[in-house]
Design a protein around this motif. Structure first.
Motif, short mmCIF file in Angstrom:
data_model
loop_
_atom_site.label_atom_id
_atom_site.label_comp_id
_atom_site.label_asym_id
_atom_site.label_seq_id
_atom_site.Cartn_x
_atom_site.Cartn_y
_atom_site.Cartn_z
N UNK A 1 0.83 -1.21 0.00
CA UNK A 1 0.00 0.00 0.00
C UNK A 1 0.86 1.26 0.00
N UNK A 2 0.44 2.24 -0.78
CA UNK A 2 1.12 3.53 -0.79
C UNK A 2 2.33 3.61 -1.69
N UNK A 3 2.72 2.51 -2.31
CA UNK A 3 3.89 2.50 -3.19
C UNK A 3 3.45 2.58 -4.64
N UNK A 4 4.30 3.14 -5.47
CA UNK A 4 4.02 3.15 -6.90
C UNK A 4 3.97 1.71 -7.40
N UNK A 5 3.09 1.46 -8.34
CA UNK A 5 2.90 0.08 -8.80
C UNK A 5 2.61 0.04 -10.30
N UNK B 1 3.83 2.90 -14.45
CA UNK B 1 3.83 3.04 -13.00
C UNK B 1 2.81 4.08 -12.58
N UNK B 2 1.98 3.72 -11.60
CA UNK B 2 0.93 4.63 -11.12
C UNK B 2 0.87 4.54 -9.60
N UNK B 3 0.08 5.42 -9.01
CA UNK B 3 -0.12 5.39 -7.56
C UNK B 3 -1.15 4.34 -7.15
N UNK B 4 -2.13 4.07 -8.01
CA UNK B 4 -3.15 3.08 -7.68
C UNK B 4 -3.80 2.55 -8.95
N UNK B 5 -4.38 1.38 -8.84
CA UNK B 5 -5.08 0.73 -9.96
C UNK B 5 -6.53 1.22 -9.98
N UNK B 6 -7.00 1.64 -11.15
CA UNK B 6 -8.30 2.32 -11.21
C UNK B 6 -9.42 1.49 -11.84
#
Length: 576
Positions: free
Chosen positions: A417-421, A427-432
């Motif tokens: 959680x909270x890591x770029x992925x 690379x993003x902050x979260x999967x949408x």
């Protein structure tokens, strides 16, 4: 100084225009490619290149991948997942295998102990016939042992055969003793009329019924555990579909093509990919839970007449009473035998002493050469305790197949959680995107993996689980051969792995994907490693606009490229 600045500005302009950044990124890709033994280094380009020939890891930017690398990455992604599946199931598989071996060993110990008790009681109470009866006693327990370990023997017949062989000895030594033993021909006649005169009353039928009831429960327990191992072996080596393999490649190794060798997939992205790939496996969940409950039910019923330990260790008492009943009814039995076989025919009196001496010597020699097996003591509840401990461990895995995809993502694959992925593109902050649930039906809305339908190999294993669950619950009576059909390695031994096979599979020359699934008899194993599986809720994130995501990612890439090139220039200025 002006020349240096002009040089740096020119360098920045050239590199930013390339859209990738420093070629050192490909050096990192090369190191990982070599470290993981994915393929020969000659497949890697010397510098970033256009990726127009790539089929899965496509990108607008320059790439460190070639088409041949992409193929190697796909094989590596599939291998990685199958290794993870085998690792995650290893403690469950070992728990079952170890207890199969333990139960088999306990059965063998009980057989030896029951045989020793039986022979001891004959020696103590009916010494004259004990030595002669040793062969029949040994054959009885050998047959019972074969029955327990899977042979389709007729229990009524093997028990009656033992009492048939015992009757001439009881007649000769206890009912109608004489100066010499009855002749072999007369002994055979006495044996043949045993079932007509019923010297032991209902003892043979009682013993046969007890062995059959408790033995079927014991056999069923072993058969069910063998099937449990087969289920795990099947799911460990399940062939993944083409869509799944491509999704795994995109999730695991496409970031490498952009130089992102340390990135991990977003949690929601990982869940979608793994729930899609393991959708058929999740269908086992309901039947596996029932399998665990059914084993618990069988274990609860294994008491009294169905308690194998109690039955085996009670054989000597039943036999002692049966022989005593025959001796008590001696006059009636003697008259019946006389009527059916005539007066006793005995061996010549001259050979009595020689025969007796020979028999005594032979018996003594036999007793010396084949010593009485040591009675290995087991506690009164040893089988029950072993079953209880095993089921206590197995209960931890009752939801194993329902939570497998989540377990792999949470513990092994996904970013924290909270890591770029990695979201499959950048690379993003979260999967949408939407995160789907487990099982075949839920995959119709999966944005990452297309699932065509149920896997035929999984359907076969589910059918076997349904069948064994009915047997364990007592809803279906085992018939001759019915247990063999669900035993590991029997039935449809040749089956096809699931999934379609194409050039990407690397399955050419494998016999069209046909494999023989056979699990050898379990041997003793090393101590167990217990495991625990966690379950996690679905991950949902509010959708962001595509233009916003694209703008942020473009800004991040540009900023990173500028800093990579500017920092060396600043360092040079500092030196000057």
């Amino acid at each position: 100084m002006g020349a240096l600045w002009r040089h740096c500005v020119f360098l920045l302009a050239c590199c930013c225009g390339s859209g990738f950044g420093s070629s050192n990124k490909c050096d990192e890709v090369r190191k990982v490619f070599q470290l993981r033994q994915i393929g020969p280094n000659q497949l890697l380009p010397l510098s970033p290149r256009p990726g127009s020939d790539l089929q899965v890891c496509m990108s607008k930017n320059l790439t460190c991948c070639t088409k041949k690398m992409e193929e190697k990455y796909q094989v590596a992604a599939r291998r990685d997942i199958q290794n993870l599946l085998q690792t995650s199931s290893s403690s469950l598989k070992f728990l079952i295998s170890r207890n199969v071996a333990a139960f088999q060993e306990t059965f063998e110990v009980l057989m030896r102990q029951a045989e020793n008790h039986t022979f001891t009681i004959l020696q103590q109470s009916y010494h004259n016939l004990a030595d002669e009866a040793m062969g029949a006693v040994r054959e009885l327990f050998t047959d019972i042992g074969l029955f327990l370990l899977g042979s389709e023997l007729n229990v009524d017949e093997l028990v009656q055969r033992f009492f048939d062989a015992l009757f001439p000895l009881v007649y000769n030594h206890l009912i109608n003793p004489g100066l010499s033993d009855i002749s072999p021909g007369y002994a055979e006649c006495v044996r043949s009329v045993s079932r007509d005169v019923r010297p032991f009353g209902v003892a043979p039928s009682i013993l046969a019924d007890q062995i059959a009831r408790s033995g079927v429960s014991g056999k069923l327990l072993l058969q069910a555990l063998h099937l449990g191992i087969e289920v795990i072996n099947t799911t460990d080596h399940l062939q993944l579909s083409r869509e799944c393999r491509r999704a795994l490649l995109k999730m695991h190794y496409c970031p490498h093509c952009q130089g992102l060798t340390q990135s991990k997939p977003c949690m929601g992205y990982c869940l979608n990919v793994m729930r899609g790939c393991l959708a058929s496996m999740a269908e086992i969940d309901t039947h596996w839970r029932e399998f665990v409950r059914s084993l618990e039910g069988l274990s609860a019923r294994m008491h009294g007449p169905q308690d194998l330990e109690q039955v085996l260790l009670g054989v000597h008492t039943l036999l002692h009473d049966a022989v005593g009943q025959a001796q008590k009814n001696g006059p009636r039995l003697s008259a019946q035998v006389h009527k059916l076989c005539g007066p006793p025919s005995r061996k010549p009196a001259q050979s009595v002493s020689i025969q007796s001496s020979s028999s005594s010597s032979s018996s003594s020699s036999s007793r010396e050469s084949i010593p009485l097996k040591a009675a290995v003591r087991v506690s009164a509840d040893s089988l029950a305790v072993k079953r209880r401990d095993f089921l206590s461990g197995l209960r931890l895995y009752r939801t194993y197949y329902g939570g497998l995809a989540d377990q792999l993502c949470v513990s092994e694959l996904a970013s924290g959680d909270g890591l770029s992925c990695w979201n499959g593109t950048e690379l993003v902050k979260s999967y949408t995107l939407r995160v789907v649930g487990n099982g075949i039906k839920a995959q119709s809305a999966n944005p990452e993996v297309k699932v065509k339908g149920a896997d035929p190999v999984i359907n076969q294993i589910i059918d076997k689980l349904k069948h064994i669950n009915q047997l364990l619950q007592g809803k279906s009576i085992p018939k001759l051969g019915s247990l063999d059909q669900i035993e590991t390695g029997s039935g449809d031994a040749e089956g096809r792995y699931s999934g379609d096979c194409d050039d990407e599979d690397g399955c050419s020359g494998s016999g069209g994907g046909e494999v023989k699934r056979k699990v050898s008899r379990v041997s003793k194993l090393s101590p167990d490693v217990t495991g625990d599986h966690k379950h996690h809720h679905h991950y949902h994130h509010p959708p962001a606009k595509d233009s916003e995501i694209e703008g942020r990612s473009r800004s991040l890439r540009l900023t990173g490229a500028i800093w990579v090139l500017v920092l060396p220039c600043l360092h040079m200025l500092q030196v000057l």
